[in-house]
Design an enzyme around this catalytic site. Structure first.
Site, mmCIF file in Angstrom:
data_model
loop_
_atom_site.group_PDB
_atom_site.id
_atom_site.type_symbol
_atom_site.label_atom_id
_atom_site.label_comp_id
_atom_site.label_asym_id
_atom_site.label_seq_id
_atom_site.Cartn_x
_atom_site.Cartn_y
_atom_site.Cartn_z
ATOM 1 N N ASP A 191 0.841 -1.190 0.000
ATOM 2 C CA ASP A 191 0.000 0.000 0.000
ATOM 3 C C ASP A 191 0.881 1.246 0.000
ATOM 4 O O ASP A 191 1.876 1.291 -0.718
ATOM 5 C CB ASP A 191 -0.952 -0.010 1.204
ATOM 6 C CG ASP A 191 -2.333 0.510 0.833
ATOM 7 O OD1 ASP A 191 -2.454 1.731 0.698
ATOM 8 O OD2 ASP A 191 -3.254 -0.292 0.679
ATOM 9 N N HIS A 222 -3.848 5.736 3.812
ATOM 10 C CA HIS A 222 -4.534 4.526 3.371
ATOM 11 C C HIS A 222 -3.819 3.273 3.846
ATOM 12 O O HIS A 222 -4.439 2.344 4.389
ATOM 13 C CB HIS A 222 -4.638 4.533 1.852
ATOM 14 C CG HIS A 222 -5.473 3.414 1.296
ATOM 15 N ND1 HIS A 222 -4.933 2.243 0.852
ATOM 16 C CD2 HIS A 222 -6.813 3.296 1.136
ATOM 17 C CE1 HIS A 222 -5.904 1.443 0.428
ATOM 18 N NE2 HIS A 222 -7.050 2.065 0.586
ATOM 19 N N SER A 387 -11.777 -1.987 -0.360
ATOM 20 C CA SER A 387 -10.422 -1.795 0.146
ATOM 21 C C SER A 387 -10.373 -1.971 1.650
ATOM 22 O O SER A 387 -9.333 -2.278 2.212
ATOM 23 C CB SER A 387 -9.925 -0.394 -0.228
ATOM 24 O OG SER A 387 -8.630 -0.174 0.247
#
Length: 1031
Positions: A191, A222, A387
């Protein structure tokens, strides 16, 4: 290379969203080798291959990352002005497997933090127009902002689970109490990185950077959120706080990544013997060969990959790669009320089209809406998207791996078997939305701890009578003479990374349940690798059941063999049954049968096939398969409700018996036609078959205008057709004096008292003089695209109906726009028009509202403007099933043979079939009752929407973890609980003191009856009555 990007004002240049000015003076390619070699050897192979080629100016792009010191199976080569011959020269080298363009991924950030948006509504804040394909491999979170807004779920209010976190809602605390916290399991997060001193993580084993930015920290939040869902140990707790976190930073702060970064990082993950890998990204490009090949290699090395299926719901056929691969656990999203999240992508897979049928995906669903996770620096925040659902499953998998003593039993197949066998089916939801159901962590634990290596099937049975779960199979019964029903079953092989099917699958019909009324053909993977393969089951009705109605049952027996591990030698085998149950009806009349042409639909990948509605700026590629069970699902459902039987043709027009069908539908066709197909269709229509054609825009000037520079392939992309291949369609219908034009129109209008919208459609340029033609006033969209000018055109012919002159001949209906029956971007449906056209083609009933319409005009003769021609220099032959490269213009290939099914020889069983095929899909030799769990209360979260003015971020204490986490208990117990305990203690002290000071009274002796002896009661902590786990 140099790149210049301009933002194009939307109001002034609405059609130039793809026209991004960019200059690139060099081209990079990924050169994949047949094995792992040192840098010196790789350089030698490339230099020797290019020594005699035309590529005089080339260099190997240096890659400075943690994998640089190890052998690799690929290299990135920069070749200036590369010619086709130089690339072929590279591929001819014996040690080079493949040469593909280096791909760049760019993610657009739409940031909508929950703490700043109390209403928590989806937004569509596009910060800039990007030159990369909008449908690239992207992150799949919503509230954080990596999501591509489609406008399908604006004003949706998120629901919050109060007060527990997702790990506790899924009862991870049961396993924590048993001492399992993920210890000894290596989990990788691919990520945006993680800050070094984040307070939520205590066991970050390694942070690596694979980008061109010199930082390991997460500048977006994120990656931190995803890592927190998996392994946070305080506040918003993760599933496996003691697991070894390996952070792979593969995206920059500008959301940019390259395929080569992933390939290097994947190689390093294999080297580090990662156990679980979470990939909360995805895209539609299942033909990115280096990426897909490396995913296979990862899973072959026992890495359990968990990936999000995408946020393109509720449209069907929107699965993202790599979650759509058989060896990857694909995860969809639900909310805290167990509803499928609207954003969650739906199946089926589209790899197999047009000849086959897609597989069941997602594999499993779990919470992905309003889930709490770690903030970028500290604290917690809420996000939504697949996600988010992906790390929920990845965290659960990490925790489950830590509970298994014999780690050799854990592999990508056995883990997926445990998850899907234990999943709880959601009521009223079909398999292309929920897969096998909702994640059940405790049941998965029970299965894994009783697991024996074996093969299993997904789905584990075929029941064409079970609705809604088995939609679309259950939506239409089968009958003699129909196209075979194809069910694509995935074989999961928990015995080993490679395997094979012994002998051939056996078809065993149940005679008491009329199993001999159906024929079955089976095709399958010659090799099961890695961990999986396919079993394609084709079902047809036997001739003797042409007029019969009822239920037929049987099963397919499959035996899978796999090499025995631990150098023992020999093979392990596992036999599984696939129950089959179908509903048979008498063959419907010809007028009720509609045949859908799937063979002539093309989509991305691999080519640039543009959307049919040019207004859709954020979704320019046609990638949903154009199938009646994907983006034409609503149309299919409507036709079924009207009593029509719809079948799919996945082969050339020469491969069906036209006497069986009333209407042949061709919608949004991009493919060319074999000359034999054109001849066959003309003959079929002369004999009574009718034809309905829904076309779309085609204009070579517009096609040149909407080319764009693709950052992924570093090449200019130009459409190989328009929305439809109008020149090819004109070749097909020219014998009846019909043709479509290259005009491009849009606009609202009314037809037969129905509101209609024409979205980037073409007009009818030529039609027989005795036909019926309807015209409307529309805007010239082509002029707007080319010159940014607006013009209104009156009398644009858009609908034509014609009865062919031959005796008993069929009827033809043309309409210039398919968007009104396509789910992708439909604004106003025209199902009523489709009904009217089918009444005309099937029953020769001309709609009075159209015959007497004021919009009826004299049919055009086609003399006022030339008919559209194919774009000069197009590359359609690269992706076509019909064309092949040829000196000069491409030529048709030889007509392929029609598919031939080899029907299995039945081995009848004179026994009763099981009455209920669906039960919890227990794997063989597994008794979950033997696995003892501690007494635990079943927890169902209270759910409520956010109140106006309430923050989306909560400041609530985390739960209590076992072992070393008890040191934080004092910090997490609220003061009111402590005071309450003191009040209770004081009450007991007072009562005890009163009883001691109370004066004693002498009581007369009373002889009491003797009672049976009872064990003395012990005084201790109060326990709640244990509940059993929910069935």
């Amino acid at each position: 290379w140099k790149e210049t990007r301009y933002r194009l004002p939307e109001a002034q240049l609405p059609w130039r969203y793809l026209m991004i000015t960019m200059f690139c003076l060099s081209t990079e390619y990924i050169v994949a080798f047949n094995g792992y070699f040192t840098a010196k050897a790789r350089s030698h192979f490339i230099s020797s291959a290019l020594k005699s080629s035309e590529a005089l100016d080339w260099r190997i792009v240096p890659r400075k990352n943690p994998a640089s010191d190890f052998p690799s199976d690929f290299e990135v080569v920069q070749i200036r002005q590369a010619s086709h011959s130089s690339l072929l020269t590279l591929e001819d080298h014996p040690y080079i497997k493949r040469v593909t363009p280096q791909r760049k991924v760019f993610r657009t950030l739409n940031y909508t933090p929950d703490s700043c948006n109390n209403d928590t509504r989806w937004t569509q804040k596009w910060q800039s127009w990007q030159s990369s394909r909008p449908l690239r491999r992207t992150s799949l979170s919503l509230a954080f902002g990596f999501w591509h807004a489609t406008g399908r779920h604006s004003s949706r209010r998120l629901l919050r689970a109060i007060p527990r976190h997702v790990a506790q809602i899924l009862q991870a605390d049961v396993l924590w109490q048993m001492g399992y916290t993920g210890s000894g399991v290596k989990v990788a997060v691919f990520d945006t990185g993680l800050s070094e001193k984040h307070p939520h993580f205590k066991n970050v084993k390694e942070r690596t950077n694979w980008t061109n930015e010199k930082t390991l920290d997460d500048g977006l939040g994120h990656g931190t959120f995803v890592a927190g869902v998996i392994a946070s140990m305080r506040e918003c707790q993760g599933f496996a706080p003691d697991s070894e976190l390996h952070i792979f930073r593969v995206f920059t702060n500008n959301q940019v990544s390259y395929t080569s970064w992933f390939l290097d990082a994947f190689n390093y993950a294999i080297l580090k013997k990662i156990d679980v890998l979470n990939l909360s990204i995805g895209g539609p490009d299942f033909m990115d060969h280096p990426f897909v090949d490396k995913v296979w290699e990862l899973t072959a090395n026992r890495v359990i990959m968990v990936s999000a299926i995408g946020n393109d719901g509720p449209l069907y056929g929107t699965l993202n790669n790599p979650a759509d691969q058989m060896d990857v656990i694909g995860v969809g999203g639900i909310d805290f009320e167990d509803n499928i999240a609207r954003f969650s992508s739906r199946g089926m897979t589209t790899w197999e089209l047009p000849g086959g049928y897609g597989r069941v995906k997602p594999d499993i669903v779990t919470y992905g809406s309003g889930v709490r996770g770690s903030g970028m620096k500290e604290g917690c925040r809420s996000l939504s998207g697949t996600s988010v659902a992906s790390p929920v499953v990845a965290g659960a998998v990490t925790l489950l791996v830590s509970t298994v003593l014999n780690r050799e039993l854990v592999n990508p197949a056995s883990m997926k078997q445990a998850l899907i066998a234990s999943a709880r089916r959601l009521p009223g939801v079909n398999m292309f939305e929920q897969g096998h159901g909702k994640l059940d962590l405790i049941r998965a634990y029970q299965i894994l701890n009783s697991y024996k290596p074996q093969a299993s099937l997904s789905p584990s049975y075929i029941d064409l009578t079970e609705c809604p779960y088995m939609w679309p199979y259950c939506s239409q019964p089968i009958y003699y003479g129909g196209m075979p029903t194809i069910v694509n079953v995935t074989i999961l092989n928990g015995m080993g990374v490679t395997g094979r099917i012994l002998d051939k699958p056996i078809w065993q019909p149940y005679l008491p349940q009329n199993g001999d009324h159906i024929d079955v053909a089976v095709s399958y993977s010659p090799v099961l690798w890695p961990w999986a393969g396919y079993l394609a089951v084709s079902i047809s009705v036997a001739k003797k059941a042409a007029s019969w109605e009822g239920i037929a049952q049987g099963h397919v027996m499959v035996t899978v063999a796999s090499p025995a591990g631990n150098n023992v030698g020999g093979e392990m085998t596992s036999t599984v049954k696939l129950p089959v149950k179908v509903k048979i009806v008498p063959t419907p009349p010809r007028s009720k049968r509609v045949l859908w042409d799937q063979y002539h639909n093309l989509r991305y990948p691999p080519g640039y096939f543009p959307r049919d509605n040019l207004r859709m700026k954020n979704d320019p590629l046609d990638w949903n398969g154009d199938h009646i069970h994907t983006n034409f699902r609503d149309m299919y459902q409507h036709l079924r409700s009207m009593g029509y039987f719809v079948e799919v043709l996945g082969a050339p027009i020469t491969c069906f018996d036209a006497s069986q069908y009333g209407t042949f539908m061709m919608v949004d066709s991009e493919e060319e036609y074999f000359p034999e197909e054109i001849t066959k269709l003309r003959r079929d229509i002369d004999k009574g078959l009718s034809l309905i054609v829904f076309s779309d825009w085609y204009n070579t000037s517009v096609m040149r205008k909407v080319k764009f520079y693709d950052e992924n392939t570093r090449q200019w992309w130009m459409p190989d057709t328009g929305g439809a291949n109008v020149p090819a369609l004109n070749d097909l219908i020219s014998v009846w004096g019909m043709a479509f034009s290259d005009g491009l129109y849009e606009g609202d209008f009314t037809m037969a008292d129905h509101d209609m919208y024409y979205a980037s459609g073409c007009s009818i340029a030529k039609f027989p003089e005795d036909g019926i033609v309807i015209a409307k006033t529309l805007k010239d969209q082509g002029l707007e695209v080319l010159k940014q000018e607006t013009a209104v055109v009156e009398g644009v012919p858009i609908l034509g109906m014609y009865q062919t002159p031959s005796e008993g001949g069929g009827r033809i209906a043309l309409y210039g726009d398919s968007n009104c029956i396509d789910d992708s971007h439909r604004q106003k449906d025209c199902f009523w028009l489709l009904d009217a056209l089918l009444q005309y083609t099937s029953y020769s009933m001309t709609p009075p509202s159209l015959i007497h319409s004021n919009s009826r005009v004299t049919p055009p003769t086609g003399t006022d403007r030339p008919l559209p021609e194919r774009l000069e220099g197009n590359h359609l032959y690269r992706y076509s099933k019909v064309l092949e490269a040829h000196l000069g213009d491409p030529k048709p290939r030889p007509l392929p043979a029609c598919p031939h099914l080899s029907w299995s020889k039945p081995q009848p069983l004179n026994e009763t079939a099981p009455s209920n095929l669906w039960k919890h899909q227990k794997l063989l030799s597994i008794d979950m009752d033997k696995v003892v769990l501690p007494n635990v209360r079943n927890y169902r979260p209270q759910v409520r929407p956010l109140s106006p003015g309430e923050s989306g971020a909560w400041d609530i204490p985390g739960g209590i973890m076992p072992g070393r986490y008890n040191q934080e208990v004092g910090q997490t117990i609220p003061m009111f609980a402590f005071l309450g305990a003191m009040v209770v203690l004081s009450f007991f002290v007072v009562q005890l003191t009163k009883s001691k000071n109370k004066p004693k009274r002498r009581k007369p002796r009373v002889k009491r009856p003797t009672l049976p002896s009872q064990p003395p009661q012990t005084i201790g902590p109060q326990h709640t009555r244990p509940r059993t786990l929910e069935d």
